[in-house]
Write an enzyme that holds these catalytic residues in place. Sequence first.
Site, PDB file in Angstrom:
ATOM      1  CB  THR A   1      -0.863   0.019   1.291  1.00 26.64           C
ATOM      2  OG1 THR A   1      -1.479  -1.248   1.462  1.00 26.64           O
ATOM      3  CG2 THR A   1      -1.922   1.082   1.250  1.00 26.64           C
TER       4      THR A   1
ATOM      5  N   GLY B   1       1.262  -1.616   4.845  1.00 26.13           N
ATOM      6  CA  GLY B   1       1.752  -2.753   5.605  1.00 26.13           C
ATOM      7  C   GLY B   1       0.756  -3.819   5.971  1.00 26.13           C
TER       8      GLY B   1
END
Length: 524
Positions: free
Chosen positions: A337, A419
């Site tokens: 991300t 994450g």
Amino acid sequence: MSYQAAVTSPHHLASKAGEAILNQGGNAIEACIAIASTLTVVYPHMTSLGGDGFWLIHKPGEKPIALNAAGKAARDLRRMGFGEHLRGPNVALTTAGVVSGWEEALKKFPGKLSLSDIFVPAIKLASDGFEVTETLHNAMVKLKEEYPNHDFASVFLNEGEPHKMGDTLTLKALAATYRKLAENGLSDWTTGELAHENATYLAKQGSPILFEDLEDTVAKWCEPLSCNTQWGKFYNFGAPTQGGASLNIIALLDKFVLDAKKPKEYWQTDEGEEQVLHLLVEAVKVAFNWRNENLCDSPECSQEMQDRLSEDSISKQFSSITEQATEWPNPGPTGDTVWMGVVDSDGLAVSYIQSIYWEFGSGVVNPETGVVWNNRCLGFHTDPEHPNHLAPMHQPMHTLNPPIALLNSGDRLLYGTMGGEGQPQTQAAIIWRYLVQKKALAASIAEPRWLLGKTWGKSSEDLKLEAPLFNKHGEKMKERGHDVVSAPQYAEFFGHAGGIYIDSNSSTAASDPRSDGEAIILKS
């Protein structure tokens, strides 16, 4: 009232793109899109036009609003390999909502600039080239091994080999795609030439996504989740994201600190730090256990998550946490991300997160457009009886979740991270360091972190502590029953976090030393 504008992102070139837009008189939405589009160029392993996004936007004096810019599963799922494959067209099953989110955000918060202005940084970097970072090199190495595909290699590899760190990479097809979007408008992605081009390519590769699926991909406004704490009101995204889990952990931290009735200096001692660390790890388990069993894309799920943030529910959850570690694991999803934050001089603030799920998503990349398609369908559950089971036109569970805090002082805090499973944990770590331990924002982001379970690049389910934290508290955490291991300080798998603190006179911004990012505060 005039505010001090600021940006933060996980790549310094993207942050500079946002700064340039703000300096040209663009608003926070336009700057955010400039950052996001630039990241699809310089961090193509983390984000792409072929991915998804979630927005949390706050205008001073109003309630924060949320925008779901995620795709849905194709309507015809007969041609698929869900549960059998991790890369390739068989897991390119969900449409991409990023561009529809950009379009909808600009409709609601129109600015002064054209798309050609906003896309200048992305087009220039894609055309002229940019320096390959270590994280991009590593992702290329991984994809070459996991998905040795000709189209992927033609776009991202150098004669079949990963580019080395420091090499110059150009993405001319992607530059042409941005020129086309600037010329034809963002709707070209869902109903125009680009939509037809995407549908044709995906069909040739064997993906079940049809033009009609792309046409139906429309970003939607919704109400965010919220919870009240001693520090202020925290907001995050509801279903289908794990935003409820992120708020759940912060609410349990708030309960612990309030009930402990310790002086604020206590939380800066080793004893206080170890107690909070244990509490937060156990709070993660409480939040994730519910998330893994229940999170799906139904409106009822958002209400259930909101109900879990009530005072009575948090008290009951808190009572289940003991001095000893509870059983783990209860595995959840992983993912890659990018998070970014922006505030403009009018105080319009954006917390935005964008993703293609894994490194380079499905690995399916059209060499004619430079677009990497996501493999977000892996966020669905393989059990057909699970609430989050794969179904046509449904959205999978998302690890993506963009937070904003409206503090009692009247100030605001934008914060977030990439994450996967680590996102709620890193968000909690930032709040712990900043609002409990009273550290500076940059230190709160840089301080040693923990990670329970899987995250980007790591499949183990143990509790990882960055080395300085392990050296201080590892043995005590083992005594409590945690399966704890030491991890290198500033290891990238702990996430790329960032934050902006906004008050009426100034802004403070910070970026994670674990990333290639930069935080920029504009001159008033």
